[in-house]
Design an enzyme around this catalytic site. Structure first.
Site, PDB file in Angstrom:
ATOM      1  N   LYS A   1       1.875   4.263   7.123  1.00 44.03           N
ATOM      2  CA  LYS A   1       1.017   5.106   6.281  1.00 44.03           C
ATOM      3  C   LYS A   1       1.556   6.533   6.303  1.00 44.03           C
ATOM      4  O   LYS A   1       2.391   6.875   7.132  1.00 44.03           O
ATOM      5  CB  LYS A   1      -0.425   5.125   6.845  1.00 44.03           C
ATOM      6  CG  LYS A   1      -1.211   3.824   6.668  1.00 44.03           C
ATOM      7  CD  LYS A   1      -1.690   3.632   5.258  1.00 44.03           C
ATOM      8  CE  LYS A   1      -2.473   2.338   5.069  1.00 44.03           C
ATOM      9  NZ  LYS A   1      -1.671   1.122   5.296  1.00 44.03           N
TER      10      LYS A   1
ATOM     11  N   SER B   1       0.806  -1.222   0.000  1.00 41.40           N
ATOM     12  CA  SER B   1       0.000   0.000   0.000  1.00 41.40           C
ATOM     13  C   SER B   1       0.838   1.270   0.000  1.00 41.40           C
ATOM     14  O   SER B   1       0.313   2.355  -0.171  1.00 41.40           O
ATOM     15  CB  SER B   1      -0.949   0.006   1.197  1.00 41.40           C
ATOM     16  OG  SER B   1      -0.234   0.273   2.379  1.00 41.40           O
TER      17      SER B   1
END
Lengths: 142, 429
Positions: free
Chosen positions: A89, A52
Site C-alpha cells: 500500500k 488495489s
C-alpha cells in the site's frame, strides 16, 4: 587450471586464427540486476496478488522489488505486515496518524489503529510488469 | 593496539529465517526439525518457554505441539544458507577482518573501534543486520575468542545484556566476578572429558580455570587447555581464521527417509552421496585418493536383523571426476552389500585429499593431461548448470530418479530467495 566454476571456460575460444583487435577492450555487458538490486543483502522479491495498487502501476501478477534498508516516508509504497498478512500500500503519515492508501477507487483507505498488529517490512523500489503474455517464473504461484 | 573481537550470533537462526518470510509466525511458537523431520534442531523463545528443548524427538512432544498450535518446519537448508550469506555480507564492512565461524556466527575484528565506543558499535551492528536481513543477533565483545564465547554465554541468561554485551571496559575484579558465574562445561573448548577431569581437581567455573596452575593444565589438558587459560586472561592465542582451510577428509552420510532393502536403492543413494562429496571436493580445488563406503541398518530396531559394514578403495589416480569416483564407490558397495536387511543409512568418505596442483601425470600411462582437461571441462559445465538452474539439473544416471530413500522433509517452507517459483506473495487487496 582449476575445477572451480568459471563461466569463461564455457566460451573461451581456442587460440587459433586471428586474435580479435578488440580483445583488450572487452567490458562487462549491462546487467539489469545491478540497477534494480543495488543492495543485495537487503533486497527481496515479491509476487503481487490483487489489483488495489493499479493506479501506481503495480498490477496483479507483477514482480515487486523491495528494499528493507530504505526508510519509509510519507507516500512511500511499502510492504506492511497487517495482522499477520503481507500487504502492499501507499503509506500516509499525517499529524501522527498512519494510514494505508490503495491506488484504486474500489479500495478504501485503511487507518492503522493501535489495536492492529502493524509493522513496516520494507519499501518497494521497482515493479517488473511483463508486456507480453509470456509466462513468468514467479507467476506460477497457485 | 590491542585486539578486540565481536562475536555476532544469530538468535535461533533457523527459526528467525522462517519468521522473516512468514508474517504470521512472529507471534507464534515455531520449531525447526532435523533431517527426516526427526528431532528439534531450533526453537523460538516462546517454544522453549513451553518446556521444549533442542534435540527432543518430535514424537515425544506431539501433544504439546498440537495443544499450543506450534508451527513445525523441516530444515530448509537452501533458505538458511542464502540468509546466512546475506548476514555475513552485511557484517563484512564492520570488521577489519572477519571469520565466519558457522552458519549463524562470525568473529569480527573490531580493534579499530575506540574502547568507549564499542557498545554503540555493537548496537549498530545488531541494528543493521536486523534492518537489512530481518535476522536478530546478539553481539558479544571481548579481547579474545574464548572471552567472546563466555560473554555470549553470560548474555544468554541475563536479559539486560541480551542484545549487546562488552567485557572490554570491565576491571579485572568485575570480569572475575562474571567468570565465577560460568560453569566449566560452558567454557568454549572444554568438552565433557576435560570437564570431568577439571571438576575432580575442584575447578568448577571459568574463574577457577583462569587461576589454575598453568603447568598442571598444560600437562593434563594439553596445549589446547593452556591456550584457553591464557585466553581467559585476555591474551589472544586463537587467531581468526581468515581462509577456510581445505578439509582433509570429505564426508557425505545421511539417514534415509525410508529404509532401503535392494542393492539398486543403495546404489542410487551411494552414487548420489558420492556425487555430492565430489562437488565439495571440486569446490576446494582438491582431488581424492581414497574412497570409503559404509552402510548400516537401524541399531535401535532391535527386532530386526542388524548389519553394518564399511570398505575402502584406492582410486587409480587422485581425482574429483564424479563418474570415476562413483564407479569406485559402487564397486566397493557391491562387495559389502548383503541382501535381507533394511538399511537405514549409508555414507561416503574421501580421504588422502591432495590439492589439484599436486597431480602428476604419467607420461606413458593411460591418464594423460588431455584426458584430465577433458574431465575438468565436463565437471565445470555440470557444476555451472547445477549452480545456475538448481541442484540436480544434470546428474549421473546411477544417482537414480525415484530416490525413494531420500530425506523426508514434509514441512518445507518456500525457498523465498533462491527460486523464482517460490518467492513470497504480497497482497494488494
Amino acid at each position: 587450471m582449476t575445477w572451480s566454476l568459471d563461466a569463461r571456460l564455457l566460451v573461451r575460444r581456442i587460440d587459433a586464427g586471428f586474435p580479435s583487435p578488440a580483445e583488450e577492450w572487452r567490458e562487462l555487458e549491462l546487467n539489469v540486476h545491478e540497477l534494480l538490486v543495488p543492495r543485495p543483502a537487503s533486497t527481496f522479491f515479491f509476487c503481487v496478488s490483487g489489483s488495489s495498487m493499479k493506479g501506481a502501476g503495480i498490477h496483479d501478477g507483477d514482480l515487486l522489488i523491495v528494499d528493507r534498508m530504505l526508510t519509509a516516508q510519507h507516500n512511500s509504497i511499502i510492504i506492511a505486515l497487517l495482522d499477520g498478512k503481507a500487504t502492499v500500500k501507499r503509506l500516509q503519515l499525517r499529524a501522527g496518524a498512519i494510514a494505508l492508501k490503495a491506488e484504486h477507487p474500489d479500495y478504501p483507505l485503511i487507518k492503522v489503529t493501535p489495536r492492529m498488529a502493524f509493522q513496516i517490512w520494507g519499501v518497494a523500489t521497482y515493479v517488473v510488469h511483463p508486456l507480453t503474455h509470456a509466462p513468468q517464473p514467479w507467476s506460477l504461484h497457485p | 593496539m590491542s585486539q578486540m573481537l565481536a562475536l555476532v550470533d544469530c538468535r535461533h537462526f533457523y527459526v528467525s529465517c522462517e519468521r522473516v518470510f512468514n508474517a504470521s509466525l512472529q507471534t507464534r511458537p515455531c520449531l525447526v526439525l532435523s533431517n527426516n523431520d526427526g528431532c528439534i534442531v531450533a526453537l523460538s523463545d516462546d517454544a522453549r518457554a513451553l518446556g521444549l528443548k533442542r534435540g527432543m524427538p518430535l514424537f515425544q512432544c506431539r501433544e504439546l505441539v498440537e495443544r499450543h498450535g506450534i508451527q513445525l518446519f523441516s530444515s530448509n537448508y537452501s533458505l538458511y544458507q542464502a540468509v546466512s550469506d546475506r548476514v555475513m555480507r552485511v557484517l563484512l564492512p564492520f570488521a577489519r577482518q572477519m571469520e565466519p565461524y558457522s552458519i549463524d556466527e562470525a568473529f569480527l575484528d573490531v580493534s579499530h573501534v575506540a574502547p568507549d565506543a564499542l557498545l554503540d558499535y555493537g548496537r549498530a551492528i545488531r541494528a543493521t543486520v536486523l534492518r537489512q536481513t530481518g535476522i536478530p543477533t546478539s553481539v558479544s565483545i571481548a579481547p579474545t575468542k574464548t572471552l567472546c564465547k563466555i560473554a555470549h554465554e553470560i548474555a544468554k541468561h541475563s536479559p539486560e545484556y541480551r542484545d549487546v554485551i562488552s567485557l572490554a571496559r570491565l576491571s579485572e575484579y568485575e570480569l572475575d566476578r562474571l567468570l565465577a558465574k560460568v560453569a566449566i562445561e560452558d567454557v568454549w573448548g572444554i568438552g565433557p572429558r576435560y570437564t570431568q577431569r577439571l571438576r575432580l581437581q575442584g575447578i568448577q567455573t571459568a574463574r577457577d580455570l583462569k587461576y589454575a596452575d598453568l603447568s598442571w593444565v598444560r600437562r593434563h589438558l594439553s596445549v589446547v587447555g593452556a591456550r584457553t587459560v591464557l585466553e581467559l586472561h585476555g591474551q589472544a592465542c586463537i587467531p581468526l581464521e581468515l581462509q577456510a582451510r581445505p578439509k582433509k577428509g570429505i564426508m557425505h552420510a545421511k539417514t534415509f527417509g525410508k529404509p532401503a532393502e535392494s542393492l539398486a536403492q543403495l546404489e542410487e543413494a551411494v552414487a548420489t552421496y558420492t556425487a555430492r562429496a565430489a562437488e565439495k571436493l571440486r569446490r576446494q580445488d582438491s582431488l581424492a585418493t581414497c574412497v570409503h563406503v559404509f552402510v548400516r541398518t537401524n541399531p535401535f530396531q532391535h527386532d530386526l536383523p542388524q548389519y553394518a559394514n564399511s570398505i575402502s578403495r584406492r582410486l587409480l589416480y587422485p581425482t574429483a571426476f564424479t563418474a570415476d569416483v562413483i564407479a569406485a564407490a559402487l564397486e566397493a558397495l557391491r562387495l559389502i552389500y548383503r541382501p535381507g536387511y533394511r538399511y537405514s543409512k549409508a555414507g561416503v568418505f574421501f580421504s588422502q585429499i591432495v590439492p589439484q596442483s599436486a597431480l602428476q601425470f604419467d607420461l606413458f600411462g593411460d591418464y594423460t593431461l588431455s584426458e584430465h582437461v577433458r574431465k575438468i571441462r565436463l565437471m565445470c559445465v555440470i557444476d555451472l548448470l547445477n549452480a545456475w538452474f538448481g541442484r540436480d539439473t544434470v546428474f549421473f544416471g546411477s544417482q537414480g530418479i525415484a530416490r525413494e530413500w531420500q530425506m523426508r522433509r514434509t514441512m518445507l517452507s518456500p525457498r523465498a530467495v533462491t527460486s523464482w517459483e517460490e518467492i513470497m506473495v504480497v497482497y494488494a487487496d
